[in-house]
Design an enzyme around this catalytic site. Structure first.
Site, PDB file in Angstrom:
ATOM      1  N   THR A 127       0.829  -1.204   0.000  1.00 42.41           N
ATOM      2  CA  THR A 127       0.000   0.000   0.000  1.00 42.41           C
ATOM      3  C   THR A 127       0.861   1.251   0.000  1.00 42.41           C
ATOM      4  O   THR A 127       2.041   1.217   0.369  1.00 42.41           O
ATOM      5  CB  THR A 127      -0.910   0.029   1.242  1.00 42.41           C
ATOM      6  N   VAL A 186       2.869   4.673   9.656  1.00 48.07           N
ATOM      7  CA  VAL A 186       2.851   3.301   9.136  1.00 48.07           C
ATOM      8  C   VAL A 186       1.570   2.636   9.607  1.00 48.07           C
ATOM      9  O   VAL A 186       1.221   2.713  10.786  1.00 48.07           O
ATOM     10  CB  VAL A 186       4.077   2.499   9.637  1.00 48.07           C
ATOM     11  N   GLY A 187       0.860   2.017   8.696  1.00 51.14           N
ATOM     12  CA  GLY A 187      -0.369   1.311   9.035  1.00 51.14           C
ATOM     13  C   GLY A 187      -0.134  -0.167   9.262  1.00 51.14           C
ATOM     14  O   GLY A 187       0.977  -0.606   9.591  1.00 51.14           O
ATOM     15  N   ASP A 188      -1.178  -0.938   9.033  1.00 47.63           N
ATOM     16  CA  ASP A 188      -1.093  -2.373   9.308  1.00 47.63           C
ATOM     17  C   ASP A 188      -0.412  -3.166   8.215  1.00 47.63           C
ATOM     18  O   ASP A 188       0.061  -4.275   8.448  1.00 47.63           O
ATOM     19  CB  ASP A 188      -2.504  -2.934   9.517  1.00 47.63           C
ATOM     20  N   THR A 195      -7.688  -4.863   4.895  1.00 41.29           N
ATOM     21  CA  THR A 195      -7.669  -3.582   4.215  1.00 41.29           C
ATOM     22  C   THR A 195      -8.507  -2.598   5.019  1.00 41.29           C
ATOM     23  O   THR A 195      -9.308  -2.997   5.860  1.00 41.29           O
ATOM     24  CB  THR A 195      -8.225  -3.718   2.783  1.00 41.29           C
ATOM     25  N   GLY A 196      -8.318  -1.311   4.753  1.00 43.27           N
ATOM     26  CA  GLY A 196      -9.092  -0.307   5.461  1.00 43.27           C
ATOM     27  C   GLY A 196      -8.237   0.522   6.400  1.00 43.27           C
ATOM     28  O   GLY A 196      -7.057   0.755   6.136  1.00 43.27           O
ATOM     29  N   HIS A 197      -8.807   0.954   7.501  1.00 41.24           N
ATOM     30  CA  HIS A 197      -8.098   1.805   8.452  1.00 41.24           C
ATOM     31  C   HIS A 197      -7.125   0.958   9.276  1.00 41.24           C
ATOM     32  O   HIS A 197      -7.520   0.212  10.168  1.00 41.24           O
ATOM     33  CB  HIS A 197      -9.093   2.534   9.358  1.00 41.24           C
ATOM     34  N   GLY A 198      -5.860   1.124   8.965  1.00 42.39           N
ATOM     35  CA  GLY A 198      -4.839   0.254   9.530  1.00 42.39           C
ATOM     36  C   GLY A 198      -4.709   0.325  11.028  1.00 42.39           C
ATOM     37  O   GLY A 198      -4.388  -0.674  11.686  1.00 42.39           O
TER      38      GLY A 198
END
Length: 333
Positions: free
Chosen positions: A207, A218-220, A240-243
């Site tokens: 991503t 940094v997200g998931d 997926t989505g809000h990490g």
């Protein structure tokens, strides 16, 4: 009479065998349930509508008896390299400072893992993540260290900020309002999980993260256990989505562990979403502002998907073809 009885018995057994051989499993919602002992392989799942071309590339590997690891890398490289895909790789929207930073991870059937985060200037972070996995003693490299490693490995440095993304960023700067919206695919991820003909699982996730995020966020997606997890004895999951919400529950590890406890892929995804819903309420946050979707695949080739609210879809490629499927969801009103 004995010969006749034997004939009838043999015919009956053969008829049952034919019937079982022709049975492809029943469908309950998004969930495919196979007959006991039957394995549906190969199969590949990926998030969102760009999963269709990504799956096609992965299937080219799988249909030729290729390894799931090679399939998922080849698959996610398609949206990574597409300048028109604004949430992955080349063409991804920048952070609030105008810098395109990429996150990715990969995991194989032996629990080998590799990850990069906040990587700039490299079009295919998933391949850098695989190089981290295969060529270093580490599992994650970030920022400038990840870039230097990539360059040392022969990856090409290039500008990832395409004209359209730069124009949108400059327009955003006029107000600098930061309110990520659910189901807007400018901040989503491609996660891919696959089961190959050898019965082995692998996964990849990549991503450009939330558009106009703080630099360094940094997200998931690059975090093993959050945005991706593979256990070759049990199954695989990606998110997926809000990490931030996925990280909060180490979502994909949770999904796989629920499958280990006996849940189907569908039920495991539903329970993980329920966990997010519960914590969102405890934290007094508005559930309508949050979207998270999970997809999961077990060793039998059974799969499932579920999300917080409507709008999430995923692609599935198996012997029946390459299809886009709307995931079931929690927030019905």
């Amino acid at each position: 009479m004995a010969n006749r009885r034997n004939f009838l018995k043999t015919t009956a057994i053969a008829s049952v065998a034919v019937a079982l051989n022709g049975f492809r499993g029943k469908t309950e919602g998004n969930e495919v349930i196979l007959p006991s002992g039957k394995v549906k392989k190969p199969i590949v799942l990926s998030t969102w509508n760009f999963g269709i071309p990504a799956n096609a590339a992965a299937w080219d590997v799988l249909k030729n008896n290729g390894r799931a690891l090679d399939a998922v890398e080849a698959g996610v490289k398609i949206p990574e390299g597409d300048p028109n895909e604004r949430s992955v790789g080349y063409g991804g929207r920048p952070d609030r400072d105008g810098r395109v930073t990429l996150d990715a991870c990969i995991m194989d059937e032996f629990s080998n893992i590799g990850s990069v985060a906040c990587l700039e200037y490299i079009k295919h972070p998933i391949s850098v993540a695989r190089a981290v996995m295969e060529k270093t003693p580490h599992v994650m490299l970030v920022g400038d260290g990840a870039l230097q490693f990539a360059l040392n490995q022969g990856f090409k440095k290039e500008n990832l900020l395409v004209e359209a993304s730069e124009k949108e960023w400059k327009e955003w700067l006029k107000t600098s309002q930061y309110h990520p919206k659910a189901n807007i695919e400018n901040h989503d991820t491609i996660g891919m999980i696959a089961l190959d003909v050898h019965g082995n699982l692998s996964g990849a996730c990549t991503t450009s993260g939330l558009a106009y995020k703080m630099h360094g966020r940094v997200g998931d997606s690059p975090i093993i256990g959050a945005g991706l997890y593979v256990d070759n004895e049990i199954g695989a999951a990606t998110a997926t989505g809000h990490g931030e919400e996925v990280i909060r529950i180490t979502g994909c590890h949770l999904v796989v562990e629920l499958m280990r406890q006996g849940r189907s892929p569908q039920k495991a995804c539903e329970e993980a979403v329920a966990r997010i819903v519960k914590l969102t309420k405890i934290r007094n946050k508005n559930l309508k502002d949050i979207q998270v979707g999970f997809i999961a695949l077990n060793k039998k080739g059974e799969h499932g998907a579920y999300c917080v609210q409507g709008g999430f879809n995923y692609a599935k490629y198996d012997e029946t073809g390459n299809k886009l499927i709307d995931a079931d969801y929690f927030l019905k009103s």
